[in-house]
Design an enzyme around this catalytic site. Sequence first.
Site, PDB file in Angstrom:
ATOM      1  N   HIS A  86      55.235  -4.602 -15.505  1.00 50.48           N
ATOM      2  CA  HIS A  86      54.501  -5.556 -14.637  1.00 50.48           C
ATOM      3  C   HIS A  86      55.121  -5.601 -13.229  1.00 50.48           C
ATOM      4  O   HIS A  86      55.648  -6.619 -12.796  1.00 50.48           O
ATOM      5  CB  HIS A  86      54.481  -6.952 -15.275  1.00 50.48           C
ATOM      6  CG  HIS A  86      53.354  -7.818 -14.758  1.00 50.48           C
ATOM      7  ND1 HIS A  86      52.655  -8.700 -15.552  1.00 50.48           N
ATOM      8  CD2 HIS A  86      52.792  -7.928 -13.537  1.00 50.48           C
ATOM      9  CE1 HIS A  86      51.733  -9.320 -14.839  1.00 50.48           C
ATOM     10  NE2 HIS A  86      51.795  -8.865 -13.603  1.00 50.48           N
ATOM     11  N   GLU A 104      53.761  -9.863 -22.949  1.00 52.52           N
ATOM     12  CA  GLU A 104      54.862  -9.324 -22.138  1.00 52.52           C
ATOM     13  C   GLU A 104      56.142 -10.100 -22.408  1.00 52.52           C
ATOM     14  O   GLU A 104      56.095 -11.330 -22.427  1.00 52.52           O
ATOM     15  CB  GLU A 104      54.486  -9.383 -20.663  1.00 52.52           C
ATOM     16  CG  GLU A 104      53.284  -8.489 -20.376  1.00 52.52           C
ATOM     17  CD  GLU A 104      52.847  -8.479 -18.917  1.00 52.52           C
ATOM     18  OE1 GLU A 104      53.487  -9.138 -18.079  1.00 52.52           O
ATOM     19  OE2 GLU A 104      51.851  -7.800 -18.626  1.00 52.52           O
ATOM     20  N   ARG A 131      45.525  -7.070 -15.997  1.00 47.81           N
ATOM     21  CA  ARG A 131      46.094  -7.883 -17.068  1.00 47.81           C
ATOM     22  C   ARG A 131      45.952  -7.114 -18.378  1.00 47.81           C
ATOM     23  O   ARG A 131      44.906  -6.517 -18.655  1.00 47.81           O
ATOM     24  CB  ARG A 131      45.354  -9.217 -17.207  1.00 47.81           C
ATOM     25  CG  ARG A 131      45.732 -10.261 -16.190  1.00 47.81           C
ATOM     26  CD  ARG A 131      47.146 -10.808 -16.419  1.00 47.81           C
ATOM     27  NE  ARG A 131      47.500 -11.876 -15.498  1.00 47.81           N
ATOM     28  CZ  ARG A 131      48.106 -11.704 -14.317  1.00 47.81           C
ATOM     29  NH1 ARG A 131      48.431 -10.505 -13.916  1.00 47.81           N
ATOM     30  NH2 ARG A 131      48.398 -12.748 -13.564  1.00 47.81           N
TER      31      ARG A 131
HETATM   32  C1  DGY Z   1      49.652 -11.729 -10.179  1.00 45.12           C
HETATM   33  O1  DGY Z   1      49.769 -11.960  -8.995  1.00 45.12           O
HETATM   34  O2  DGY Z   1      48.718 -12.159 -10.856  1.00 45.12           O
HETATM   35  C2  DGY Z   1      50.710 -10.890 -10.799  1.00 45.12           C
HETATM   36  O3  DGY Z   1      50.214 -10.103 -11.808  1.00 45.12           O
HETATM   37  C3  DGY Z   1      51.824 -11.750 -11.298  1.00 45.12           C
HETATM   38  O4  DGY Z   1      51.402 -12.469 -12.378  1.00 45.12           O
END
Ligand code: DGY
Length: 330
Positions: free
Chosen positions: A290, A271, A242
């Site tokens: 991402h 994001e 993250r």
């Molecule tokens: C997750 O599975 O947490 C991915 O990053 C999508 O948010």
Amino acid sequence: MADTRPVVFCSWGFPEAGISLLREHFNVHVWDGPDGAPREVLLKELADGAAAVLALPPSDRLNPEAMAMAPNLKVISGFGVGFDYVDVAEATKRGIAVCNTPGTLTETTADQAWALMLGMARHVPKGDRYVRSGEWKKYEPALLLGTDIHGATLGVIGMGAIGTAVARRGKGFGMRILYSGRTRRLEAEAETGATYVPMDELLAQSDFVSINCALNAETRGLIGSRELGLMKRTAILVNSARGAIVKQAELAAALNSGTIAGAAIDVFEVEPIAPDDALLACDNAVFAPHLGSATFATRSKMSRLACENIIAVLHGHRPPFLVNPDVWKH
Ligand code: DGY
């Protein structure tokens, strides 16, 4: 005839593998516009009585405001493993089950961490741009020299399922592996040969630092100037967890000053990242939007599991993956 079955709201046109299962049981409302459902649409669906929401982490925010507007909501099911987008304590207080899809994306996300790491270490995006530009005139012994991965030290911050999968790949590359985190993981140590060390030691010794912990109160802003300053000047930071675990402006400063050699980044504080963000001006970094779990097969599995979670809860059964077990008293 009006469909009187419980309403499930899907904030995105998620893969049919799961949505078709939902349609067999419920009145399914799928947002079919671009970019996922706007917040006002999500809130209206909740206020109109949705019993379940299939949500997109980390974009949808299922906060106390949203839950207060949702008289019938029984389950928030996230299309993914991270649940930092939902106020879990509030959900538990309100008796709302929070579900996720661990396991489905572990290996795929580890692949992506490695794709970025290799891309940064060996200048894959730069090489690609160079070839396309037509500037390449001859084989050059000193062109785009990179960093060896084999034989280097990999530091994994957060040896959960994804961290372990990243470390396993590191073992295959002949790396020495260190890890840090709240909990010592004996099984992961046995499998990958990793050594548990304090995070500062990991930062100081690693050639590649891969962030694989969850975002929570403890890990928000975990990596800033002080931590980047402990890293080797030749080291590369990889973040596929993250964005908010890293202080983004401090990372940009560290890249610009040569405090670290490079960064490979799949996730951002906000994001999408603003096009004028200082981080994007850093030449010694590679970025992805991402894409950790972004393969056809994995996204289908995620959709199916996220929907199975909803079906279970709305049928009164414990769902396969429940983030807040305290909510399940029956
Ligand atoms: C997750 O599975 O947490 C991915 O990053 C999508 O948010």
